[in-house]
Design an enzyme around this catalytic site. Structure first.
Site, PDB file in Angstrom:
ATOM      1  N   ALA A 177       0.867  -1.172   0.000  1.00 46.51           N
ATOM      2  CA  ALA A 177       0.000   0.000   0.000  1.00 46.51           C
ATOM      3  C   ALA A 177       0.906   1.225   0.000  1.00 46.51           C
ATOM      4  O   ALA A 177       2.059   1.155   0.418  1.00 46.51           O
ATOM      5  CB  ALA A 177      -0.883  -0.026   1.242  1.00 46.51           C
ATOM      6  N   GLU A 216      -0.875  -9.214  -0.443  1.00 45.25           N
ATOM      7  CA  GLU A 216      -2.278  -9.476  -0.090  1.00 45.25           C
ATOM      8  C   GLU A 216      -3.183  -9.413  -1.323  1.00 45.25           C
ATOM      9  O   GLU A 216      -4.080 -10.243  -1.489  1.00 45.25           O
ATOM     10  CB  GLU A 216      -2.732  -8.475   0.973  1.00 45.25           C
ATOM     11  CG  GLU A 216      -1.993  -8.683   2.289  1.00 45.25           C
ATOM     12  CD  GLU A 216      -2.292  -7.597   3.311  1.00 45.25           C
ATOM     13  OE1 GLU A 216      -2.003  -6.416   3.026  1.00 45.25           O
ATOM     14  OE2 GLU A 216      -2.827  -7.914   4.378  1.00 45.25           O
ATOM     15  N   GLY A 253       0.617  -4.973   1.135  1.00 43.00           N
ATOM     16  CA  GLY A 253      -0.645  -4.990   0.388  1.00 43.00           C
ATOM     17  C   GLY A 253      -0.494  -5.602  -0.995  1.00 43.00           C
ATOM     18  O   GLY A 253      -1.464  -6.139  -1.543  1.00 43.00           O
ATOM     19  N   GLU A 289       4.786  -5.322   6.833  1.00 44.05           N
ATOM     20  CA  GLU A 289       4.039  -4.238   7.497  1.00 44.05           C
ATOM     21  C   GLU A 289       4.565  -3.937   8.889  1.00 44.05           C
ATOM     22  O   GLU A 289       4.592  -2.792   9.329  1.00 44.05           O
ATOM     23  CB  GLU A 289       2.551  -4.615   7.609  1.00 44.05           C
ATOM     24  CG  GLU A 289       1.768  -4.479   6.314  1.00 44.05           C
ATOM     25  CD  GLU A 289       1.701  -5.757   5.512  1.00 44.05           C
ATOM     26  OE1 GLU A 289       2.579  -6.644   5.666  1.00 44.05           O
ATOM     27  OE2 GLU A 289       0.749  -5.876   4.715  1.00 44.05           O
TER      28      GLU A 289
HETATM   29  C1  HXC Z   1       5.096   4.236  -1.370  1.00 47.74           C
HETATM   30  C2  HXC Z   1       6.941   3.244  -2.279  1.00 47.74           C
HETATM   31  C3  HXC Z   1       6.583   2.002  -1.701  1.00 47.74           C
HETATM   32  C4  HXC Z   1       5.379   1.939  -0.938  1.00 47.74           C
HETATM   33  C5  HXC Z   1       8.412   1.742  -2.791  1.00 47.74           C
HETATM   34  N1  HXC Z   1       8.076   3.022  -2.935  1.00 47.74           N
HETATM   35  N2  HXC Z   1       7.524   1.087  -2.039  1.00 47.74           N
HETATM   36  N3  HXC Z   1       6.179   4.333  -2.112  1.00 47.74           N
HETATM   37  N4  HXC Z   1       4.679   3.082  -0.809  1.00 47.74           N
HETATM   38  N5  HXC Z   1       4.927   0.815  -0.401  1.00 47.74           N
HETATM   39  C6  HXC Z   1       8.793   4.056  -3.661  1.00 47.74           C
HETATM   40  C7  HXC Z   1      10.025   4.521  -2.929  1.00 47.74           C
HETATM   41  O1  HXC Z   1       9.693   5.475  -1.952  1.00 47.74           O
HETATM   42  C8  HXC Z   1      10.842   5.123  -4.057  1.00 47.74           C
HETATM   43  O2  HXC Z   1      10.334   6.398  -4.369  1.00 47.74           O
HETATM   44  C9  HXC Z   1      10.506   4.222  -5.225  1.00 47.74           C
HETATM   45  O3  HXC Z   1       9.280   3.553  -4.889  1.00 47.74           O
HETATM   46  C10 HXC Z   1      11.548   3.136  -5.447  1.00 47.74           C
HETATM   47  O4  HXC Z   1      11.759   2.480  -4.223  1.00 47.74           O
HETATM   48  P1  HXC Z   1      13.225   2.260  -3.577  1.00 47.74           P
HETATM   49  O5  HXC Z   1      13.022   1.991  -2.156  1.00 47.74           O
HETATM   50  O6  HXC Z   1      14.136   3.384  -3.953  1.00 47.74           O
HETATM   51  O7  HXC Z   1      13.666   0.962  -4.380  1.00 47.74           O
HETATM   52  P2  HXC Z   1      14.630  -0.206  -3.883  1.00 47.74           P
HETATM   53  O8  HXC Z   1      15.836   0.355  -3.181  1.00 47.74           O
HETATM   54  O9  HXC Z   1      14.820  -1.061  -5.093  1.00 47.74           O
HETATM   55  O10 HXC Z   1      13.799  -1.016  -2.767  1.00 47.74           O
HETATM   56  C11 HXC Z   1      12.639  -1.710  -3.142  1.00 47.74           C
HETATM   57  C12 HXC Z   1      11.825  -2.130  -1.884  1.00 47.74           C
HETATM   58  C13 HXC Z   1      11.578  -0.861  -1.013  1.00 47.74           C
HETATM   59  C14 HXC Z   1      12.606  -3.163  -1.079  1.00 47.74           C
HETATM   60  C15 HXC Z   1      10.531  -2.752  -2.355  1.00 47.74           C
HETATM   61  O11 HXC Z   1      11.038   0.169  -1.844  1.00 47.74           O
HETATM   62  C16 HXC Z   1      10.620  -1.097   0.120  1.00 47.74           C
HETATM   63  O12 HXC Z   1      10.999  -1.644   1.166  1.00 47.74           O
HETATM   64  N6  HXC Z   1       9.375  -0.617  -0.037  1.00 47.74           N
HETATM   65  C17 HXC Z   1       8.376  -0.663   1.031  1.00 47.74           C
HETATM   66  C18 HXC Z   1       7.858  -2.059   1.198  1.00 47.74           C
HETATM   67  C19 HXC Z   1       6.809  -2.114   2.319  1.00 47.74           C
HETATM   68  O13 HXC Z   1       7.129  -1.787   3.482  1.00 47.74           O
HETATM   69  N7  HXC Z   1       5.608  -2.516   1.955  1.00 47.74           N
HETATM   70  C20 HXC Z   1       4.511  -2.573   2.912  1.00 47.74           C
HETATM   71  C21 HXC Z   1       3.848  -1.247   2.996  1.00 47.74           C
HETATM   72  S1  HXC Z   1       2.572  -1.253   4.196  1.00 47.74           S
HETATM   73  P3  HXC Z   1      11.318   7.662  -4.575  1.00 47.74           P
HETATM   74  O14 HXC Z   1      10.360   8.796  -4.816  1.00 47.74           O
HETATM   75  O15 HXC Z   1      12.140   7.774  -3.332  1.00 47.74           O
HETATM   76  O16 HXC Z   1      12.119   7.300  -5.775  1.00 47.74           O
HETATM   77  C22 HXC Z   1       1.299  -2.054   3.458  1.00 47.74           C
HETATM   78  C23 HXC Z   1       0.071  -2.133   4.282  1.00 47.74           C
HETATM   79  C24 HXC Z   1      -0.888  -3.090   3.680  1.00 47.74           C
HETATM   80  O17 HXC Z   1       1.373  -2.528   2.390  1.00 47.74           O
HETATM   81  C25 HXC Z   1      -2.083  -3.198   4.531  1.00 47.74           C
HETATM   82  C26 HXC Z   1      -3.334  -2.887   3.818  1.00 47.74           C
HETATM   83  C27 HXC Z   1      -3.400  -3.217   2.422  1.00 47.74           C
END
Ligand code: HXC
Length: 258
Positions: free
Chosen positions: A65, A112, A109, A132
Site C-alpha cells: 500500500a 495481499e 498490500g 508491514e
Molecule cells: C510508497 C513506495 C513504496 C510503498 C516503494 N516506494 N515502495 N512508495 N509506498 N509501499 C517508492 C520509494 O519510496 C521510491 O520512491 C521508489 O518507490 C523506489 O523504491 P526504492 O526503495 O528506492 O527501491 P529499492 O531500493 O529497489 O527497494 C525496493 C523495496 C523498497 C525493497 C521494495 O522500496 C521497500 O521496502 N518498499 C516498502 C515495502 C513495504 O514496506 N511494503 C509494505 C507497505 S505497508 P522515490 O520517490 O524515493 O524514488 C502495506 C500495508 C498493507 O502494504 C495493509 C493494507 C493493504
C-alpha cells in the site's frame, strides 16, 4: 477507456490488467484500487472475456500500500472512510477466473492483493513478503488470514513476524504460487495458461472457482454437498453434452459461448 494507473489489454479472450505506477514500484493507492475495480467489473461483465490476468511490472507486482498516502492517516480517517474495505476487495467479487502473474516485489498490500487472485504464477525474480510490521502496522488486506491458509501457520508467522521476504522458489515449494517461469517469459506463459482457461466452458470455470472458494468458508461436508449439486446440475447444461459427446466422437469440444 484510458486509465491513469493501469495498462489494460485484451489478448483474444484474455484480459490483461497491469498495475502501472512504475515510479513508486506500483504502490497501491486509492486511484489505482478504484481503477482496478472498474477494469475488473468491466471484464467480468464482458461475454468475450473468459479469463483475467492481473500483473505488475518486471520489477514489482506491487511494493505495498502507498506509504506516502498513509503516513498521516488517523484512526478516525481510516475507520470513518473504510480504508481498505472501500476499494481493495473488488477482486473478490469477480466471478471469472483471475490469474495473478507476479514478477519482482509483492510486498505488504501487494502480497495481499496477489493472494486475492485465484492462483499465482511467479517469475523467477519474484519476492513475496508481509513487511508491514517494519512500518508499524498489521497487515490490513488479509495477510494474517490468507497467508496461513495458503502456506500454513509456521511459514506465515515467520514471514509476518520477521518481515522476511521469500523468493519464487520457496514460494512454489510452500504452495503460495503454482508455477515459476523465467522472468522474461512470464507474461507470454501466463497468457498461454489464461488462453487455456478461456477455451474451457466459462460456466464451468466460474462454478469451479465458486466451489473452491467455498472450501475456505464452510465445512467439508457442506462444501462437498455444494459441489455435488453443481456436478449434478452440469447434466442440464450444453457444456456437458458438448464435452462428453466430443470425447466419444474423438474430436475437440467447441465450448464457444458455453
Ligand atoms: C510508497 C513506495 C513504496 C510503498 C516503494 N516506494 N515502495 N512508495 N509506498 N509501499 C517508492 C520509494 O519510496 C521510491 O520512491 C521508489 O518507490 C523506489 O523504491 P526504492 O526503495 O528506492 O527501491 P529499492 O531500493 O529497489 O527497494 C525496493 C523495496 C523498497 C525493497 C521494495 O522500496 C521497500 O521496502 N518498499 C516498502 C515495502 C513495504 O514496506 N511494503 C509494505 C507497505 S505497508 P522515490 O520517490 O524515493 O524514488 C502495506 C500495508 C498493507 O502494504 C495493509 C493494507 C493493504
Amino acid at each position: 477507456m484510458p486509465y491513469e494507473d493501469l495498462i489494460v489489454e485484451v489478448h483474444d479472450k484474455v484480459a490483461l490488467i497491469r498495475l502501472n505506477r512504475p515510479k513508486a514500484l506500483n504502490a497501491l493507492n486509492d486511484n489505482m484500487m478504484n481503477e482496478l475495480g472498474e477494469a475488473l467489473y468491466k471484464f467480468d461483465a464482458d461475454p468475450a472475456i473468459g479469463c483475467i490476468v492481473l500483473t505488475g511490472s518486471e520489477k514489482a507486482f506491487a511494493a505495498g500500500a502507498d506509504i506516502a498516502a498513509m503516513v498521516d492517516y488517523t484512526f478516525p480517517d481510516t475507520y470513518r472512510d473504510n480504508y481498505i474495505g472501500r476499494n481493495w476487495e473488488h477482486i473478490l467479487r469477480i466471478r471469472k477466473p483471475v490469474v495473478g502473474a507476479v514478477a519482482g516485489y509483492a510486498l505488504g498490500g501487494g502480497c495481499e492483493l496477489a493472494m486475492m487472485c485465484d492462483f499465482l504464477i511467479a517469475a523467477d525474480n519474484a519476492k513475496f513478503g508481509q513487511p508491514e510490521i517494519k512500518v508499524g502496522v498489521t497487515p490490513g488486506a488479509g495477510g494474517t488470514q490468507r497467508l496461513p491458509r495458503a502456506i500454513g501457520k509456521a511459514k506465515a508467522m515467520d514471514m509476518l513476524l520477521t518481515a522476511r521476504t521469500i523468493d519464487a522458489a520457496e514460494a512454489e515449494r510452500i504452495g503460495l504460487v503454482s508455477r515459476v517461469i523465467q522472468a522474461d517469459k512470464l507474461i507470454e506463459e501466463v497468457l498461454t495458461v489464461a488462453r487455456q482457461i478461456a477455451a474451457m466452458p466459462l460456466s464451468v470455470s466460474m462454478q469451479i472457482k465458486d466451489a473452491v472458494n467455498r472450501a475456505f468458508e464452510t465445512t467439508l461436508s457442506e462444501g462437498v454437498t455444494y459441489e455435488r449439486r453443481l456436478f449434478q446440475a452440469s447434466f442440464g447444461t450444453p457444456a456437458q453434452k458438448e464435452g462428453m459427446k466430443a470425447f466419444l466422437e474423438k474430436r475437440l469440444p467447441n465450448f464457444e459461448g458455453l
